[in-house]
Design a protein around this motif. Structure first.
Motif, PDB file in Angstrom:
ATOM      1  N   GLU A   1       0.859  -1.184   0.000  1.00  0.00           N
ATOM      2  CA  GLU A   1       0.000   0.000   0.000  1.00  0.00           C
ATOM      3  C   GLU A   1       0.897   1.237   0.000  1.00  0.00           C
ATOM      4  O   GLU A   1       1.573   1.525   0.989  1.00  0.00           O
ATOM      5  CB  GLU A   1      -0.902  -0.015   1.244  1.00  0.00           C
ATOM      6  N   LEU A   2       0.936   1.953  -1.124  1.00  0.00           N
ATOM      7  CA  LEU A   2       1.890   3.057  -1.260  1.00  0.00           C
ATOM      8  C   LEU A   2       1.248   4.438  -1.153  1.00  0.00           C
ATOM      9  O   LEU A   2       1.940   5.447  -1.311  1.00  0.00           O
ATOM     10  CB  LEU A   2       2.634   2.945  -2.600  1.00  0.00           C
ATOM     11  N   SER A   3      -0.027   4.507  -0.880  1.00  0.00           N
ATOM     12  CA  SER A   3      -0.675   5.816  -0.757  1.00  0.00           C
ATOM     13  C   SER A   3      -0.046   6.603   0.393  1.00  0.00           C
ATOM     14  O   SER A   3      -0.045   6.155   1.545  1.00  0.00           O
ATOM     15  CB  SER A   3      -2.176   5.608  -0.500  1.00  0.00           C
ATOM     16  N   GLY A   4       0.506   7.761   0.074  1.00  0.00           N
ATOM     17  CA  GLY A   4       1.120   8.609   1.101  1.00  0.00           C
ATOM     18  C   GLY A   4       2.496   8.156   1.544  1.00  0.00           C
ATOM     19  O   GLY A   4       3.075   8.732   2.465  1.00  0.00           O
ATOM     20  N   ILE A   5       3.049   7.139   0.882  1.00  0.00           N
ATOM     21  CA  ILE A   5       4.363   6.617   1.263  1.00  0.00           C
ATOM     22  C   ILE A   5       5.450   7.354   0.465  1.00  0.00           C
ATOM     23  O   ILE A   5       5.371   7.478  -0.756  1.00  0.00           O
ATOM     24  CB  ILE A   5       4.449   5.101   1.008  1.00  0.00           C
ATOM     25  N   ASP A   6       6.470   7.839   1.172  1.00  0.00           N
ATOM     26  CA  ASP A   6       7.547   8.589   0.524  1.00  0.00           C
ATOM     27  C   ASP A   6       8.552   7.672  -0.177  1.00  0.00           C
ATOM     28  O   ASP A   6       9.031   7.983  -1.267  1.00  0.00           O
ATOM     29  CB  ASP A   6       8.292   9.432   1.573  1.00  0.00           C
ATOM     30  N   LEU A   7       8.886   6.557   0.477  1.00  0.00           N
ATOM     31  CA  LEU A   7       9.956   5.698  -0.057  1.00  0.00           C
ATOM     32  C   LEU A   7       9.615   4.233   0.158  1.00  0.00           C
ATOM     33  O   LEU A   7       9.197   3.836   1.257  1.00  0.00           O
ATOM     34  CB  LEU A   7      11.282   6.021   0.647  1.00  0.00           C
ATOM     35  N   ALA A   8       9.809   3.431  -0.886  1.00  0.00           N
ATOM     36  CA  ALA A   8       9.659   1.982  -0.785  1.00  0.00           C
ATOM     37  C   ALA A   8      11.032   1.343  -0.921  1.00  0.00           C
ATOM     38  O   ALA A   8      11.787   1.672  -1.842  1.00  0.00           O
ATOM     39  CB  ALA A   8       8.724   1.459  -1.871  1.00  0.00           C
ATOM     40  N   ILE A   9      11.363   0.455   0.008  1.00  0.00           N
ATOM     41  CA  ILE A   9      12.598  -0.317  -0.092  1.00  0.00           C
ATOM     42  C   ILE A   9      12.212  -1.684  -0.651  1.00  0.00           C
ATOM     43  O   ILE A   9      11.285  -2.332  -0.147  1.00  0.00           O
ATOM     44  CB  ILE A   9      13.287  -0.465   1.277  1.00  0.00           C
ATOM     45  N   THR A  10      12.892  -2.107  -1.709  1.00  0.00           N
ATOM     46  CA  THR A  10      12.497  -3.362  -2.351  1.00  0.00           C
ATOM     47  C   THR A  10      13.720  -4.173  -2.752  1.00  0.00           C
ATOM     48  O   THR A  10      14.767  -3.610  -3.089  1.00  0.00           O
ATOM     49  CB  THR A  10      11.598  -3.075  -3.579  1.00  0.00           C
ATOM     50  N   GLY A  11      13.601  -5.481  -2.719  1.00  0.00           N
ATOM     51  CA  GLY A  11      14.699  -6.366  -3.095  1.00  0.00           C
ATOM     52  C   GLY A  11      14.551  -6.853  -4.521  1.00  0.00           C
ATOM     53  O   GLY A  11      13.445  -7.078  -5.006  1.00  0.00           O
ATOM     54  N   ILE A  12      15.691  -6.997  -5.210  1.00  0.00           N
ATOM     55  CA  ILE A  12      15.707  -7.551  -6.568  1.00  0.00           C
ATOM     56  C   ILE A  12      16.644  -8.768  -6.526  1.00  0.00           C
ATOM     57  O   ILE A  12      17.842  -8.659  -6.839  1.00  0.00           O
ATOM     58  CB  ILE A  12      16.210  -6.513  -7.607  1.00  0.00           C
ATOM     59  N   PRO A  13      16.134  -9.938  -6.159  1.00  0.00           N
ATOM     60  CA  PRO A  13      17.005 -11.088  -5.875  1.00  0.00           C
ATOM     61  C   PRO A  13      17.378 -11.874  -7.123  1.00  0.00           C
ATOM     62  O   PRO A  13      17.086 -13.058  -7.241  1.00  0.00           O
ATOM     63  CB  PRO A  13      16.146 -11.921  -4.917  1.00  0.00           C
ATOM     64  N   PHE A  14      18.083 -11.227  -8.038  1.00  0.00           N
ATOM     65  CA  PHE A  14      18.465 -11.828  -9.324  1.00  0.00           C
ATOM     66  C   PHE A  14      19.985 -11.855  -9.446  1.00  0.00           C
ATOM     67  O   PHE A  14      20.631 -10.811  -9.256  1.00  0.00           O
ATOM     68  CB  PHE A  14      17.861 -10.996 -10.464  1.00  0.00           C
ATOM     69  N   ASP A  15      20.555 -13.022  -9.742  1.00  0.00           N
ATOM     70  CA  ASP A  15      22.026 -13.089  -9.851  1.00  0.00           C
ATOM     71  C   ASP A  15      22.491 -13.974 -11.011  1.00  0.00           C
ATOM     72  O   ASP A  15      23.532 -14.622 -10.936  1.00  0.00           O
ATOM     73  CB  ASP A  15      22.659 -13.553  -8.529  1.00  0.00           C
ATOM     74  N   CYS A  16      21.713 -13.962 -12.090  1.00  0.00           N
ATOM     75  CA  CYS A  16      22.058 -14.802 -13.250  1.00  0.00           C
ATOM     76  C   CYS A  16      22.901 -14.072 -14.294  1.00  0.00           C
ATOM     77  O   CYS A  16      23.154 -14.616 -15.368  1.00  0.00           O
ATOM     78  CB  CYS A  16      20.788 -15.345 -13.895  1.00  0.00           C
ATOM     79  N   ALA A  17      23.332 -12.837 -14.007  1.00  0.00           N
ATOM     80  CA  ALA A  17      24.132 -12.083 -14.977  1.00  0.00           C
ATOM     81  C   ALA A  17      25.555 -11.860 -14.477  1.00  0.00           C
ATOM     82  O   ALA A  17      26.293 -11.047 -15.015  1.00  0.00           O
ATOM     83  CB  ALA A  17      23.467 -10.733 -15.278  1.00  0.00           C
ATOM     84  N   THR A  18      25.933 -12.613 -13.451  1.00  0.00           N
ATOM     85  CA  THR A  18      27.251 -12.395 -12.861  1.00  0.00           C
ATOM     86  C   THR A  18      28.337 -13.138 -13.632  1.00  0.00           C
ATOM     87  O   THR A  18      28.091 -14.212 -14.189  1.00  0.00           O
ATOM     88  CB  THR A  18      27.264 -12.806 -11.378  1.00  0.00           C
ATOM     89  N   THR A  19      29.537 -12.556 -13.684  1.00  0.00           N
ATOM     90  CA  THR A  19      30.653 -13.141 -14.428  1.00  0.00           C
ATOM     91  C   THR A  19      31.486 -14.076 -13.565  1.00  0.00           C
ATOM     92  O   THR A  19      32.344 -14.793 -14.072  1.00  0.00           O
ATOM     93  CB  THR A  19      31.576 -12.028 -14.944  1.00  0.00           C
ATOM     94  N   ASN A  20      31.284 -14.035 -12.258  1.00  0.00           N
ATOM     95  CA  ASN A  20      32.144 -14.828 -11.371  1.00  0.00           C
ATOM     96  C   ASN A  20      31.297 -15.468 -10.279  1.00  0.00           C
ATOM     97  O   ASN A  20      30.412 -16.258 -10.567  1.00  0.00           O
ATOM     98  CB  ASN A  20      33.259 -13.920 -10.820  1.00  0.00           C
ATOM     99  N   ARG A  21      31.498 -15.094  -9.040  1.00  0.00           N
ATOM    100  CA  ARG A  21      30.825 -15.773  -7.942  1.00  0.00           C
ATOM    101  C   ARG A  21      29.355 -15.341  -7.859  1.00  0.00           C
ATOM    102  O   ARG A  21      29.067 -14.141  -7.835  1.00  0.00           O
ATOM    103  CB  ARG A  21      31.526 -15.440  -6.616  1.00  0.00           C
ATOM    104  N   PRO A  22      28.427 -16.288  -7.769  1.00  0.00           N
ATOM    105  CA  PRO A  22      27.011 -15.921  -7.643  1.00  0.00           C
ATOM    106  C   PRO A  22      26.631 -15.687  -6.174  1.00  0.00           C
ATOM    107  O   PRO A  22      27.496 -15.537  -5.318  1.00  0.00           O
ATOM    108  CB  PRO A  22      26.304 -17.157  -8.199  1.00  0.00           C
ATOM    109  N   GLY A  23      25.366 -15.662  -5.890  1.00  0.00           N
ATOM    110  CA  GLY A  23      24.901 -15.600  -4.503  1.00  0.00           C
ATOM    111  C   GLY A  23      24.185 -14.314  -4.128  1.00  0.00           C
ATOM    112  O   GLY A  23      23.622 -14.211  -3.038  1.00  0.00           O
ATOM    113  N   THR A  24      24.204 -13.315  -5.022  1.00  0.00           N
ATOM    114  CA  THR A  24      23.580 -12.035  -4.652  1.00  0.00           C
ATOM    115  C   THR A  24      22.061 -12.107  -4.633  1.00  0.00           C
ATOM    116  O   THR A  24      21.419 -11.176  -4.157  1.00  0.00           O
ATOM    117  CB  THR A  24      24.023 -10.896  -5.585  1.00  0.00           C
ATOM    118  N   ARG A  25      21.485 -13.228  -5.096  1.00  0.00           N
ATOM    119  CA  ARG A  25      20.030 -13.379  -4.948  1.00  0.00           C
ATOM    120  C   ARG A  25      19.651 -13.416  -3.470  1.00  0.00           C
ATOM    121  O   ARG A  25      18.498 -13.181  -3.124  1.00  0.00           O
ATOM    122  CB  ARG A  25      19.549 -14.647  -5.661  1.00  0.00           C
ATOM    123  N   LEU A  26      20.634 -13.746  -2.617  1.00  0.00           N
ATOM    124  CA  LEU A  26      20.383 -13.780  -1.176  1.00  0.00           C
ATOM    125  C   LEU A  26      20.729 -12.459  -0.496  1.00  0.00           C
ATOM    126  O   LEU A  26      20.607 -12.321   0.722  1.00  0.00           O
ATOM    127  CB  LEU A  26      21.198 -14.921  -0.542  1.00  0.00           C
TER     128      LEU A  26
END
Ligand code: MN
Ligand code: MN
Length: 316
Positions: free
Chosen positions: A39-64
């Motif tokens: 519910e974003l009515s009247g909300i100034d800032l939303a913090i959101t996660g983007i748990p995607f790590d399939c574009a990494t060139t080396n060590r993965p794990g950033t989905r966590l």
């Protein structure tokens, strides 16, 4: 400062500002104990996660990464941020918007899912702070911001330029996406700046660079002044690749490079930008918990995220 009892009835828990007294080590960790809400009515800032790590060139794990940053953010959730004369967590309304949903079996559809997710926040008049994920995620996030705010100046804290060329138009990864963002007009190279670079890429695409040795030779205030002179009053987006920090301060990341910034250097640069930017959005990316030790990198990510929120609030 408003303290609210975590055992109070639900309407008390639905507060979007102030502080909730809750055991640091207990409960379901939302970012900085903000309520989970769509519910974003009247909300100034939303913090959101983007748990995607399939574009990494080396060590993965950033989905966590988003989950780990949320958990470590509870260390800071009881008190006003240090080093600022404002307290956005008391005065502004923020929610933890949860994570972007996508089908990991349909990787080609993920960029559009990320862009749509962020646009869904921005189109309700709420700003977004995104937690990665590998750095690729910043490209669809930037596209959503540019659709609303026009072409953007990019302030990029990173060991890498991420403007390397792809061998074909059919591929892209977390080291090539900002070349695309410049080529398609999402990012204005001449008014953008990369801070902390310490890997070779002769083709800068026209982006201004304050490399790591230069940061070490200058004071944080001098670095901030350079950034402000490059970006000016243009609408900008700030992306913080945690590998901008030296591996001593951020070991848990995909492509660590020695010689980087210390946490205090990065934090003081961000504080020195106070009030000087037209900051439209920001992210913290590349925190990889499987390669972390004692939560060092996730703690740094959570602190940088809080600094970015304070910087954003100081610029409103
Ligand atoms: Mn990067
Ligand atoms: Mn990097």
């Amino acid at each position: 400062m408003t303290y609210k009892d975590a055992d109070a009835p639900n309407e008390e828990l639905s507060c979007q500002s102030g502080y909730v007294q809750q055991l640091t080590f207990a409960g379901c960790p939302s970012f900085m104990r903000r309520p989970f809400s769509h519910e974003l009515s009247g909300i100034d800032l939303a913090i959101t996660g983007i748990p995607f790590d399939c574009a990494t060139t080396n060590r993965p794990g950033t989905r966590l990464g988003p989950r780990a940053i949320r958990e470590q953010s509870t260390l800071q959730a009881h008190d006003a941020p240090y080093g600022w004369d404002i307290d956005p967590f008391d005065t502004l309304k923020m929610v933890d918007y949860g994570d972007c949903q996508f089908d990991y079996g349909c990787v080609a559809e993920v960029p559009a899912a990320i862009e749509k997710h962020i646009a869904g926040i921005l189109n309700q008049g709420t700003a977004a702070l995104s937690l990665g994920g590998d750095h690729y995620v910043s490209y669809p996030i930037l596209k959503a911001h540019a659709a609303k705010h026009g072409p953007l100046s990019l302030i990029q804290f990173d060991a890498h330029s991420d403007t390397w060329a792809d061998e074909s138009v059919d591929r892209i990864d977390h080291g090539t996406m900002f070349r695309r963002a410049i080529e398609d007009g999402t990012v204005l190279a001449e008014h953008s700046v990369q801070v902390g670079i310490r890997t070779n890429n002769p083709d800068t695409m026209g982006v201004n660079i304050i490399d790591a040795p230069t940061v070490h030779a200058l004071s944080p205030e001098e670095v901030a002044a350079k950034i402000l002179s490059i970006v000016g009053s243009r609408p900008c987006y700030l992306t913080f690749d945690i590998d901008c920090l030296d591996p001593a301060f951020a070991p848990g990341t995909g492509t660590p490079v020695s010689g980087g910034l210390s946490s205090p250097q990065a934090i003081e640069i961000l504080r020195s930008l106070k009030g000087g930017l037209q900051l439209k959005g920001m992210d913290v990316v590349e925190v990889s918990p499987p390669y972390d030790h004692a939560g060092i990198t996730a703690i740094a990510g959570a602190h940088i995220a809080v600094e970015l929120i304070c910087l954003w609030a100081s610029c409103r």
